[in-house]
Motif scaffolding. Structure first.
Motif, PDB file in Angstrom:
ATOM      1  N   ILE A  64      18.012 102.806  40.010  1.00 30.51           N
ATOM      2  CA  ILE A  64      17.291 103.431  38.886  1.00 30.51           C
ATOM      3  C   ILE A  64      16.019 104.120  39.377  1.00 30.51           C
ATOM      4  N   SER A  65      15.269 103.453  40.242  1.00 27.40           N
ATOM      5  CA  SER A  65      14.019 104.064  40.716  1.00 27.40           C
ATOM      6  C   SER A  65      14.299 105.306  41.566  1.00 27.40           C
ATOM      7  N   GLN A  68      15.240 108.028  39.168  1.00 27.60           N
ATOM      8  CA  GLN A  68      14.007 108.464  38.509  1.00 27.60           C
ATOM      9  C   GLN A  68      13.254 109.462  39.395  1.00 27.60           C
ATOM     10  N   GLU A  74      11.112 109.694  33.562  1.00 25.38           N
ATOM     11  CA  GLU A  74      10.532 108.374  33.347  1.00 25.38           C
ATOM     12  C   GLU A  74      11.619 107.301  33.474  1.00 25.38           C
ATOM     13  N   GLU A  75      11.210 106.118  33.904  1.00 24.66           N
ATOM     14  CA  GLU A  75      12.139 105.002  34.039  1.00 24.66           C
ATOM     15  C   GLU A  75      12.825 104.696  32.705  1.00 24.66           C
ATOM     16  N   SER A  76      12.062 104.749  31.624  1.00 23.25           N
ATOM     17  CA  SER A  76      12.636 104.454  30.299  1.00 23.25           C
ATOM     18  C   SER A  76      13.725 105.469  29.932  1.00 23.25           C
ATOM     19  N   LYS A  79      16.801 104.541  31.961  1.00 24.23           N
ATOM     20  CA  LYS A  79      17.404 103.324  31.408  1.00 24.23           C
ATOM     21  C   LYS A  79      18.132 103.617  30.095  1.00 24.23           C
TER      22      LYS A  79
END
Length: 116
Positions: A64-65, A68, A74-76, A79
């Protein structure tokens, strides 16, 4: 017509049939490749363009990172897109979703072996 002439004609016929078979195998391999591409497109068309980008990176093994950083999101956001992907593909994890995608490229006999 003597025996050797008949034998030569038979050999020529066999070679002609063999050549036709080689051509048919090549044609079928092209059809198979086109089918794989179409299955992949149908699978990916379940997702939005943004989700496809995230999923493609997940297929390549990115976290995920990393996704990103690559997509500058953004991480959100990542996700949320990932959650949406899982819902659309009816899976509980991104690993399962990736496996589902990779199963598109297996032969039917390979799928049966894995089920057993």
């Amino acid at each position: 017509m003597d025996q050797s002439e008949k034998l030569l004609m038979g050999i020529e016929n066999i070679l002609s049939v063999a050549s036709d078979l080689v051509d048919e195998i090549a044609r079928l391999k092209n059809v198979e490749e086109e089918c794989k591409i179409l299955k992949e497109k149908i699978f990916m068309n379940q997702l939005t363009q943004a989700e496809q980008e995230v999923f493609a990176l997940a297929i390549d093994g990115h976290s995920i990172s990393e996704i990103q950083d690559i997509l500058h999101k953004e991480e959100s956001t990542i996700k949320n897109q990932r959650k949406s992907i899982l819902k659309k593909l009816n899976t509980s994890s991104i690993t399962e979703a990736v496996q589902q995608f990779q199963n598109l490229h297996q032969e039917p006999s390979e799928k049966l072996i894995r089920i057993s």
